[in-house]
Scaffold this active site. Structure first.
Site, mmCIF file in Angstrom:
data_model
loop_
_atom_site.group_PDB
_atom_site.id
_atom_site.type_symbol
_atom_site.label_atom_id
_atom_site.label_comp_id
_atom_site.label_asym_id
_atom_site.label_seq_id
_atom_site.Cartn_x
_atom_site.Cartn_y
_atom_site.Cartn_z
ATOM 1 N N LYS A 168 1.012 -1.367 -0.107
ATOM 2 C CA LYS A 168 -0.047 0.027 0.041
ATOM 3 C C LYS A 168 0.989 1.343 0.215
ATOM 4 O O LYS A 168 1.889 1.314 0.627
ATOM 5 C CB LYS A 168 -0.869 0.126 1.146
ATOM 6 C CG LYS A 168 -1.973 1.082 1.157
ATOM 7 C CD LYS A 168 -3.022 0.770 2.490
ATOM 8 C CE LYS A 168 -4.172 1.812 2.606
ATOM 9 N NZ LYS A 168 -4.901 1.810 3.541
ATOM 10 N N SER B 71 -9.832 2.100 2.438
ATOM 11 C CA SER B 71 -8.827 2.675 1.607
ATOM 12 C C SER B 71 -7.716 1.874 1.177
ATOM 13 O O SER B 71 -7.282 2.063 0.009
ATOM 14 C CB SER B 71 -8.063 3.812 2.532
ATOM 15 O OG SER B 71 -7.258 2.862 3.709
ATOM 16 N N SER C 6 -9.925 -0.380 6.798
ATOM 17 C CA SER C 6 -9.400 -0.153 5.311
ATOM 18 C C SER C 6 -8.828 -1.413 4.884
ATOM 19 O O SER C 6 -8.594 -1.550 3.531
ATOM 20 C CB SER C 6 -8.365 0.917 5.661
ATOM 21 O OG SER C 6 -9.167 2.200 5.462
#
Lengths: 530, 538
Positions: A111, A186, A210
């Site tokens: 990420k 996210s 997330s």
């Protein structure tokens, strides 16, 4: 027990796009158990069936081929990945197989809010455009030490603020199950990349859901570890007291291996725990060797407040109920458990997380890194850099947090929310004395359409209802696909959330593994060809 | 990573409250000049205004003490003064994305030491908070500090006022002691300050350097008391070895709050903060100026013109000038630092630290007083921990206390001042000085010889006995030798002998001088006088 098999036809067209869906070979109507992609790579390396370079090339080809449709990566590091793979092959050819790291030759995505010294790290924000950190996050460092091949940085909502990855300053990522839908967020880039087979696994971060919500939306496994289980050093802080680095994989075993590698105390993070790291994968045995009632004696509690008819869509509720039935068939008991303070979690979260965010994001001022806007004097330089660099959702949360921490409001908002947090922790603690694991849906719905909630932040926030409390309590939570909701061309995946006591990852993974391996369903996203 | 970070920093409309403009402007006041400046001021604690009202000042001081730890408060960068700009920075102290603070244990240890030395209550559990404001020298956009639960509170400090001003003992309350980190530094091009400069550069070497902030109760009433409070605090941190207390390097910075009120009125007046004082002397003058300014305004019926503001002490014009208003107080939006766990201490740790504390200045002064030394001597000797330690070692040898004090404060200190050395930088050992004093006392050498050989002891580290023997300087106390010298002088000076015997007895000094001259000053003076008189008077 439900047995709603995937019945996706190759002819089904995606409404908004011109690509043709292709049924994967695994997506036959007969059930195939989820396999550990990571373990398979290891086995093929050790047996010399394939080289690390071949494996990486294979993933990179798939990544490049699918990227135009999914857009899950902000940066692709093909060259470096191949060099790293070559190193693994060299180690193997030198007979160093015995020293092979747990993730040797495994292509992984990271990420973009985790710092990487050889790849840009933007956190999905314009304010860090082109920023290359001088250091690796501890979790990234541990991946490299274990021999992982990092293929790139995955898209995300700006600084983790969002639940659809639409808040990324750079691109919108599509859900591999239906390109017109969001992958969740996210960590949407990581989830979509794993679901699309662009990488063998990925790191994400979870502040209010997330990792879990995109895992559920994309039909993969997501693990949010206990707070402090994994070092946050090098993770761009959103809400420091809630942020956790975790993993996304194609199977429970994959997330167990990833956690094994990244967990542990870090002297650079005072909030990382000294608690010993167990061998998470050791107990994840092939189900063939298990009794017919492998979960006999295990007590599950379904959180009553998350099954409320008004709050959760019917498809999701029935998938979770079916999962509960499946657990019972495996010998476990499932009871309904009430957490009286549950509904207070979301408002408390949306005070605490923005409060911390307003402080954590103060460092993005254009002075030391990132783009600097012009200003007549220093304060307007700050203001302009931030005005140009941050997107609307980030600005909204900075404003909310700044307000909540202001003199005269602190007690009413921040302090009160901390009190709520304590109550929620107590609720969980009490409930987890009666049952071993708590169950709930991950989100009120399956993946929704791109743009559907973009103009309505409150409805987006409501989607976090079932996940934020776990962060407030710092507990570990595992999301495993459990059913299919209607939508898209061949249904949309629904995940089951399994919540355990602090540092109870080992048991969660074991139970999740048995659930996953015995559930007669496949969760392979429809694959794309051009 | 860039080594120097440029930013187009022109004057900000709303400068932040950190004492940016004052850093690096302090100059240290050495202990040697300490007693000098005090003579310039008066120490009366109230001012009678023309309207007949008697005013008193209320003074409170916030002091930032930079700790002498090897590394910074929350990262492992060296905590050093004077390196190339941005030589000592890392992701943590630069506030890079993803970096996290880790508390340096030494900061806590030093905090506990100072807290104990200030007799304060130590919080076994304290926490860090974030103090938030934007400024280019503040990398994270917040300072890690302690807000509502500081490491220590409710202490006091004992101060002895200088004898020149009537002396006296004062005890001032300490409100709290807390741990925090320093900010970086701005370097302005084309101007000394942010205002009017063409560009500014950021040096983050100081960012993250540990500080202890000591807040006093508003219990001081004069500039003198305030300066002496600060001097005592400096003495404490130096005795404890936790900071060099150097005001020139900004290792110790004092912000002073001053207000005035009619004597006897319980409420405080409007307080004004003064910054930018380079020395204790400047502090005293700045405060006395500010008190005068405020009393004059009150006296003229213009008390409402005293605004809550920050004023700068201008050394050149010897006055305070308004820097910025403090109306509409800044909101720092404090909240608990989520990256750091609470600081927990055990009572055992606190007790062990207490047991390891050195003898502190006040205890030292009380002990020196009890040895019979004058207050003047006590203050000078106890002012510097190295000097006091030296003195203690000398008297530890059983040496005469008054003689030891005289030597250290007299010849030794004069020599050090001349050579610009500290007492620890000479080769003279306390044992050597003790021996020197003893040799004078037992008559082996005269005091005069002692003074002559002292530089030899200081420079070469020889013992007093070695110096005497090498130079053949031991005192002549053999009566026969002295007698023959006296005889020779009498024989050489018949005129003077006749004059003496004729009544000019003052000529005795002449004969003593002659004998001393031929003997190189080594003759035992008492014995010489005795023999001389017996010869002259026969």
């Amino acid at each position: 027990m439900i047995s709603r098999h995937l019945q996706c036809s190759a002819q089904a067209a995606i409404p908004t796009r011109t690509h043709v869906l292709e049924t994967s070979e695994q997506q036959a109507s007969t059930h195939q158990r989820p396999i550990s992609v990571i373990r398979k790579i290891r086995e093929s390396l050790i047996s010399r069936e394939r080289t690390a370079v071949e494996i990486t090339e294979g993933y990179l080809a798939k990544l490049q081929e699918r990227e135009p449709h999914i857009r899950s990566f902000l940066h692709i590091s093909a060259e470096k990945a191949l060099l790293d793979a070559e190193e693994i092959d060299k180690l193997l050819s030198e007979g160093g197989g015995g020293e092979l790291g747990l993730l040797a030759g495994v292509p992984l995505g990271v990420k973009d809010n985790l710092c990487t010294r050889d790849m840009p790290s933007t956190g999905g924000s314009q304010i860090l455009k082109g920023y290359c950190p001088p250091y690796d996050a501890t979790a990234v460092c541990k991946l490299r030490e274990a021999g992982a091949v990092l293929v790139g940085k995955t898209n995300m909502d700006e600084f983790g603020m969002g639940s659809s990855t639409e808040s990324s300053a750079y691109q919108v990522t599509s859900n591999p199950w239906d390109l017109s839908r969001v992958p969740g967020g996210s960590s949407g880039g990581s989830a979509a990349a794993v679901a699309a087979g662009q990488c063998a696994g990925a790191l994400g971060s979870d502040t209010g859901g997330s990792i879990r919500q995109p895992a559920s939306f994309c039909g993969i496994v997501g693990l949010k570890p206990s707070y402090g289980r994994v070092s946050r050093f090098g993770l761009m802080a959103y809400a420091s007291s809630l942020d956790v680095v975790g993993c996304l994989g194609a199977s429970v075993l994959d997330t167990a291996i990833l956690l094994q590698v990244i967990a542990g105390h870090d002297k650079n993070d005072s909030t990382s725990s000294l608690e010993e790291v167990p061998d998470y994968a050791a107990q994840l045995l092939p189900v063939e060797g298990l009794s017919s009632k492998p979960l006999a004696g295990v007590k599950f509690g379904l959180i009553k407040e998350t099954m409320d008819e008004e709050g959760v869509e019917e498809d999701v509720a029935s998938a979770v109920k079916a999962a509960a039935l499946h657990l019972q068939e495996l010998g476990a008991s499932v009871t309904e458990v009430s957490l009286p303070m549950f509904s207070l979690g979301l408002p408390a979260y949306y005070v605490l997380a923005p409060s911390e965010a307003s402080s954590n994001l103060a460092r993005y001022d254009g002075v030391r890194f990132g783009p600097r806007a012009h200003g007549e004097e220093v304060m307007s330089m700050f203001g302009n850099s931030r005005a140009e660099g941050f997107g609307p959702e980030v600005k909204r949360r900075i404003l909310m947090g700044t307000y909540a921490l202001s003199a005269g409001y602190y007690d009413a908002f921040y302090k009160r929310s901390q009190q709520v947090r304590t109550l929620i922790q107590r609720d969980f603690k009490a409930a987890l004395q009666d049952v071993d694991v708590l169950l709930s849906p991950v989100a009120p719905s399956a993946a929704y359409k791109i743009g559907e909630k973009l103009d309505n932040p409150l409805s987006m926030y409501l989607g976090d209802l079932m996940t934020v409390n776990v962060n407030l309590a710092g507990l570990p939570s595992l999301v495993v696909p459990c059913g299919i909701a209607e939508g898209g061309t061949c249904g949309l995946p629904v995940g089951l959330q399994m919540i355990g006591p602090t540092f109870g990852e080992e048991a969660l993974l074991r139970l999740g593994h048995i659930f996953e391996q015995t559930l007669p369903m496949n969760f392979n996203a429809p694959l794309l060809t051009s | 990573m860039q080594t120097v970070m440029m930013c187009q920093a022109l004057e900000s409309p709303n400068p932040h409250p950190c004492n940016l403009l004052t850093c690096a402007l302090y100059c240290d006041l050495s202990s040697a000049s300490h007693s000098l400046f005090l003579k310039e001021s008066q120490s009366s604690s109230s001012v009678v205004a023309d309207n007949g009202l008697e005013y008193e000042a209320v003074i409170g001081i916030e002091t930032h003490v930079q700790l002498g730890t090897a590394t910074k408060a929350f990262c492992s960068c060296p905590s050093q003064y004077g390196a190339e700009p941005n030589a000592h920075v890392c992701p943590v102290c630069m506030g890079l994305p993803g970096a996290l603070p880790v508390l340096n244990d030494k900061v806590v240890e030093y905090g506990v030491k100072l807290a104990l030395a200030l007799h304060s209550e130590i919080a076994l559990t304290s926490k860090f908070d974030r103090k938030q404001y934007f400024y280019p020298d503040l990398p994270k956009g917040y300072q890690i500090s302690q807000y509502d639960v500081p490491i220590a509170s409710k202490g006091f400090i004992d101060v002895d006022l200088p004898v020149e001003f009537g002396g006296g003992h004062r005890c001032f309350g300490i409100t709290r002691v807390h741990m925090e980190e320093d900010a970086g530094k701005l370097v302005h091009a084309g101007g000394e300050r942010l205002s009017g400069s063409s560009s500014s550069q950021v040096d983050l070497n100081r960012a993250g350097v540990p500080l202890l902030e000591v807040v006093s109760e508003p219990e001081m009433r004069t500039g003198l008391e305030a300066a002496e409070y600060a001097a005592e605090l400096q003495r404490l941190v130096r005795y404890l070895g936790i900071s060099n207390g150097n005001m020139q390097e900004g290792s110790m910075r004092c912000d002073v709050n001053v207000s005035v009120r009619p004597k006897g009125r319980p409420q405080f007046g409007t307080k004004v903060e003064i910054k930018n004082m380079n020395s204790f002397s400047a502090m005293q003058r700045a405060i006395d100026f500010e008190i005068d300014r405020q009393v004059t305004l009150e006296n003229e019926g213009l008390g409402h013109q005293i605004k809550q503001e920050t004023r700068l002490w201008e050394e050149g014009s010897q006055r305070t000038i308004s820097m910025r208003s403090k109306e509409g107080l800044a909101d720092y939006r404090y909240f608990p630092e989520p990256d750091l766990p609470e600081v927990t201490l055990t009572q055992d740790y606190v007790d062990a630290t207490q047991a390891m504390l050195p003898e502190l200045p006040n205890a030292k002064r009380r002990r020196y007083e009890s040895l019979g030394l004058s207050m003047q001597d006590v203050l000078v000797l106890a002012n510097d921990s190295d000097v006091a330690a030296f003195f203690d070692e000398v008297i530890g040898k059983g040496t005469d206390v008054k003689q030891a004090a005289n030597w250290i404060m007299g010849d030794l200190s004069a020599w050090l001042k001349n050579e610009k050395l500290a007492i620890t930088e000479t080769k003279l050992t306390p044992a050597a000085l003790a021996e020197l004093i003893d040799l004078i006392k037992d008559g082996t050498i005269s005091g005069k010889i002692g003074k002559e050989i002292l530089p030899e002891l200081l420079q070469n580290g020889v013992s007093a006995r070695e110096a005497i023997e090498a130079k053949g300087l031991s005192q002549i106390s053999d009566a026969a030798v002295i007698e023959s010298m006296v005889d020779a002088i009498i024989a050489e000076n018949p005129k003077q002998v006749a004059a003496y015997r004729g009544g000019k007895t003052k000529l005795q000094g002449f004969f003593v001088g002659q004998v001393m001259k031929v003997s190189g000053g080594r003759v035992n003076p008492a014995l010489l006088n005795k023999i001389l008189l017996s010869k002259l008077n026969c």
